[in-house]
Write a protein that holds these residues in place. Sequence first.
Motif: not given
Length: 362
Positions: A295-313
């Motif tokens: 879901l929508e992240p709360s802050g820049e750090h969570e945006s990076h967390n989301a992208q990492l989890w997508c990148d790792l599959g």
Amino acid sequence: MIAVLTSGVALGVHVPGLLLASRLRERGVPAAVEVLERLLPPDRLAAVTASREVFHRDFRVARAGQRIASDPVAAIDAEAREELFRRWEASGVRTMVVFSGFWLDLVRHFTERTGRPLRVILCHVDSVASPSFRKAGAPLPGTEEVWLASRADTALPWTIPVTAEPPLDWGRREPRLLVHGGGWGMGTYRDRAAELASAGHDIDLVVHAAEEADPLRGRTRHFALNPTWHPWLDDGYPPLGRLLPGRSTSDITYTRGSAHHSSFDLSRTAHAMVSKPGGGTLLDSLWAATPLVLLEPSGEHESHNAQLWCDLGFGVRYEDWRADGFSLRPLEKMHRALLSAARGPRDLAAALSGSEVSLCSE
């Protein structure tokens, strides 16, 4: 003695600290949990609690608050600081594992006061530096850093075990989705839970307050954290209770695990967690081998967390999953990827209990 320094303003920081302390004690290593907010005067602590309510009601305010959060250490009076330092000296603290950057000023003053070597380890639960670490300034010379997730390396270098039990096989899982908004109940999770229920999914929904439950919505089970509990009250895991249809909220029985947080037991049996991508949620996802619907992240750090989890599959953004018809097929593939990945990260508790060599050099 190892001091585990957490903050109660985010369970995604506090719970990993509790888990580390539990794993260290299981290995016979003395560990004490310190929660920053315990040092605050009553008026400042009341303001923290009030902010939690505001952030829960308005996610836009919460996201703005991430950018302007101030260092709470300035509000700690001299007496509370002195008592903390005396306690650390008396208990023989030699190692500190820091989960919130706001602790670093106190750690620096304690080091100057004692003049003795002190091992300081910064433990990042997010894949980039979180606001507290960004605002803390340069760490002390010799400080070690470990990352439970690394956006820079697209990797999971370190981990903190949540449980010794293996993840549940996909075929034995309940056909349910666990939906939550983190420890403060923030974001769009309740709207997404309603949409998923309307699409035919069974939901476990963790609400912020019992009054927010909607007992009429399909086969949704509602859970809530005890609203009278705060991380600075004790060193136990958050008390969780189930809201039963037709029963008063005063009838809720709240329980908590002794080895890990109770909400993890819900994530172990689910096909996916639907949540904003906080660091604690990433840890749950890994150890449960349960994919994340982001879901929508709360802050820049969570945006990076989301992208990492997508990148790792390991995860998929909610909008993309919706476009795929909320299919379970890609979730099973993510579950397999998480199973394979869980063997990779190094165990921080094992490393701390095994030697005094630099964690950064291994």
